[in-house]
Design a protein around this motif. Sequence first.
Motif, mmCIF file in Angstrom:
data_model
loop_
_atom_site.group_PDB
_atom_site.id
_atom_site.type_symbol
_atom_site.label_atom_id
_atom_site.label_comp_id
_atom_site.label_asym_id
_atom_site.label_seq_id
_atom_site.Cartn_x
_atom_site.Cartn_y
_atom_site.Cartn_z
ATOM 1 N N ALA A 382 0.839 -1.203 0.001
ATOM 2 C CA ALA A 382 -0.114 0.146 0.056
ATOM 3 C C ALA A 382 0.784 1.281 -0.149
ATOM 4 C CB ALA A 382 -0.935 0.067 1.269
ATOM 5 N N ASN A 383 0.741 2.097 -0.626
ATOM 6 C CA ASN A 383 1.194 3.460 -0.894
ATOM 7 C C ASN A 383 0.003 4.380 -0.726
ATOM 8 O OD1 ASN A 383 2.493 5.916 -1.526
ATOM 9 N ND2 ASN A 383 3.850 4.794 -3.029
ATOM 10 N N TYR A 384 -0.168 5.025 0.566
ATOM 11 C CA TYR A 384 -1.295 6.055 0.812
ATOM 12 C C TYR A 384 -0.910 7.130 1.537
ATOM 13 C CZ TYR A 384 -0.781 3.678 5.528
ATOM 14 O OH TYR A 384 -0.391 3.089 6.652
ATOM 15 N N GLU A 385 -1.943 7.934 1.451
ATOM 16 C CA GLU A 385 -1.800 9.239 2.135
ATOM 17 C C GLU A 385 -2.820 9.449 3.467
ATOM 18 O OE1 GLU A 385 -1.948 13.948 1.063
ATOM 19 O OE2 GLU A 385 -2.125 12.631 -0.577
ATOM 20 N N ASN A 386 -2.174 9.658 4.628
ATOM 21 C CA ASN A 386 -2.907 10.088 5.601
ATOM 22 C C ASN A 386 -3.560 11.350 5.482
ATOM 23 O OD1 ASN A 386 -3.238 7.992 7.207
ATOM 24 N ND2 ASN A 386 -1.685 8.392 8.772
ATOM 25 N N VAL A 387 -4.819 11.550 6.079
ATOM 26 C CA VAL A 387 -5.345 12.909 5.975
ATOM 27 C C VAL A 387 -5.267 13.673 7.337
ATOM 28 C CG1 VAL A 387 -7.576 14.376 5.701
ATOM 29 C CG2 VAL A 387 -7.035 12.347 4.167
ATOM 30 N N PHE A 388 -5.355 12.598 8.590
ATOM 31 C CA PHE A 388 -4.990 13.261 9.696
ATOM 32 C C PHE A 388 -4.034 12.479 10.364
ATOM 33 C CE2 PHE A 388 -9.679 13.199 8.566
ATOM 34 C CZ PHE A 388 -9.617 14.521 8.773
ATOM 35 N N PRO A 389 -2.767 13.044 10.643
ATOM 36 C CA PRO A 389 -2.127 13.994 9.965
ATOM 37 C C PRO A 389 -1.766 13.876 8.294
ATOM 38 C CG PRO A 389 -0.466 13.140 11.046
ATOM 39 C CD PRO A 389 -1.644 12.337 11.328
ATOM 40 N N GLU A 390 -1.560 14.789 7.763
ATOM 41 C CA GLU A 390 -1.147 14.729 6.394
ATOM 42 C C GLU A 390 0.223 14.101 6.081
ATOM 43 O OE1 GLU A 390 -1.471 17.355 2.078
ATOM 44 O OE2 GLU A 390 -2.103 18.194 4.005
ATOM 45 N N GLU A 391 0.271 13.003 5.775
ATOM 46 C CA GLU A 391 1.471 12.469 5.245
ATOM 47 C C GLU A 391 1.402 11.409 4.519
ATOM 48 O OE1 GLU A 391 3.245 10.584 8.781
ATOM 49 O OE2 GLU A 391 1.333 10.143 9.721
ATOM 50 N N ARG A 392 2.500 10.804 3.548
ATOM 51 C CA ARG A 392 2.642 9.806 2.799
ATOM 52 C C ARG A 392 3.065 8.593 3.633
ATOM 53 N NH1 ARG A 392 -0.591 9.720 -1.818
ATOM 54 N NH2 ARG A 392 -0.121 7.910 -2.768
ATOM 55 N N LEU A 393 2.524 7.232 3.095
ATOM 56 C CA LEU A 393 2.851 6.144 4.162
ATOM 57 C C LEU A 393 2.979 5.114 3.162
ATOM 58 C CD1 LEU A 393 0.746 6.238 7.355
ATOM 59 C CD2 LEU A 393 3.025 7.163 7.122
ATOM 60 N N GLN A 394 3.795 4.018 3.472
ATOM 61 C CA GLN A 394 3.707 2.843 2.853
ATOM 62 C C GLN A 394 3.663 1.637 3.634
ATOM 63 O OE1 GLN A 394 6.735 2.454 -0.464
ATOM 64 N NE2 GLN A 394 7.213 4.512 0.233
ATOM 65 N N SER A 395 3.111 0.589 3.160
ATOM 66 C CA SER A 395 3.063 -0.748 4.222
ATOM 67 C C SER A 395 2.962 -1.934 3.224
ATOM 68 C CB SER A 395 1.849 -0.437 4.959
ATOM 69 O OG SER A 395 0.642 -0.542 4.238
ATOM 70 N N VAL A 396 3.478 -3.220 3.804
ATOM 71 C CA VAL A 396 3.271 -4.423 3.219
ATOM 72 C C VAL A 396 2.659 -5.241 4.110
ATOM 73 C CG1 VAL A 396 4.725 -6.412 2.392
ATOM 74 C CG2 VAL A 396 5.470 -4.075 2.022
ATOM 75 N N ARG A 397 1.714 -6.125 3.796
ATOM 76 C CA ARG A 397 1.054 -7.037 4.415
ATOM 77 C C ARG A 397 0.798 -8.418 3.784
ATOM 78 N NH1 ARG A 397 -5.347 -6.269 6.458
ATOM 79 N NH2 ARG A 397 -5.728 -8.155 7.175
ATOM 80 N N LEU A 398 1.024 -9.497 4.837
ATOM 81 C CA LEU A 398 0.946 -10.775 4.165
ATOM 82 C C LEU A 398 -0.065 -11.497 5.072
ATOM 83 C CD1 LEU A 398 5.116 -11.490 4.226
ATOM 84 C CD2 LEU A 398 3.580 -10.836 2.309
ATOM 85 N N ASP A 399 -0.833 -12.199 4.360
ATOM 86 C CA ASP A 399 -1.762 -13.150 5.308
ATOM 87 C C ASP A 399 -1.810 -14.697 4.637
ATOM 88 O OD1 ASP A 399 -3.086 -10.892 6.196
ATOM 89 O OD2 ASP A 399 -4.171 -10.398 4.419
#
Length: 399
Positions: A382-399
């Motif tokens: 995931a490459n996503y933007e938080n609105v609260f607070p405004e910042e750009r984040l990345q994550s990896v998830r395995l299921d």
Amino acid sequence: GLPKRIVGNLPTSAMQFILRAQMKRGHAQDPSLHSAEFSNINYFLGCYEKPALAFEFLEQYLGVERFDKIMHSLYDKWEFKHPGPDDVIAHFNKESGEDLSWFFDGFIYSSDEVNYKISNIKQEGENYKIKIKNTGDVNAPFPITAYKKGTAVETKWYDSVESSDVVDFPNGDYDYFVVDSSYTMLDWNMDNNYKKSKGINMPKIGYATGFDRMDKKQLYLLPALGYNVNDGFMAGLHLNNLSLPYPRLKFVANTMYGFNSQKIVGTALLQYDQVVHKGALQRVSYKLGSKQFSLGQDLGLENRADYGTITPSVTFHLMHGEGSLWTSKVELKNTFVRFSNVDKFGDAGETTADNIYTKAIYDIQHASVLAPFEASFSAEYANYENVFPEERLQSVRLD
């Protein structure tokens, strides 16, 4: 058997209908397989229904008199003996005076697809010029039947078409033409076998769903209702083309009005299933999905916001050998999410957030009655933007 009110609306017999459904899904099997290699449903369809329809088609091609003569002479020659497949093929070739390899190779010894299409009709001189396209794998002779007020007037047979050709049909007062009007040619896509002599084939509107008919391309309508916290009660229209058996190109759309948000919201899905049968790969499904709704109350926003998604995906359906109860699929998809009109601080400023989620999924199952098994594995970036607070984040998830 099936209730008469259902069977009476089928364009073919119930068994032909089920066989065509299997062919459309890419699940039909070669009739010459060993019985142990057939799936449960294909044991009857492949061993009995498909060969019976195939020989009925051969009977129509040769003519009843020639076909009966060949069958009687086959019985007389092999009475109290045990002819093998090669003996039957050799006898049919000799007694018909033709090379019938197109029939035995295409209809009995393979699961190759038949798909002839009438792409264009125009009248020239003493003939109709009918353009035929062969988009299947089998090059077989085929019949064209001309109709007037729903009654067959004349049928003509033509040699096989490898890719595309124009054939002549004698002039007459006809309403429409049909390839394989008896439904015995095992053509999986009967939708393109029908064409009017003049004009275009307009789709007909139905309710909910219905049976696939070559002369009635259907669109189906239903009322669409829904509710969520942000849009409130939603009402609108559901539209699909899901005739039974389902077409390979299918769509579903729900368009609604949200009475709280006072906006047009809804979902849509477009899907095409491509039958491949190359090695372990059985078919490939291409999908494009989208949705548009509101948000705000559930996030504690002062003003209502919007979000929309677009999700393209491709799914590879894999075989684990003929007759195997193991099936698996690999799905790759991207989901693009846009949040818009997000007022973070209750002032006039707007924030738009674009997020991307990439996911790979592997599913495997064993369709055993006594010991069923199913497992799913997935990985998501995931490459996503938080609105609260405004910042750009990345994550990896395995299921």
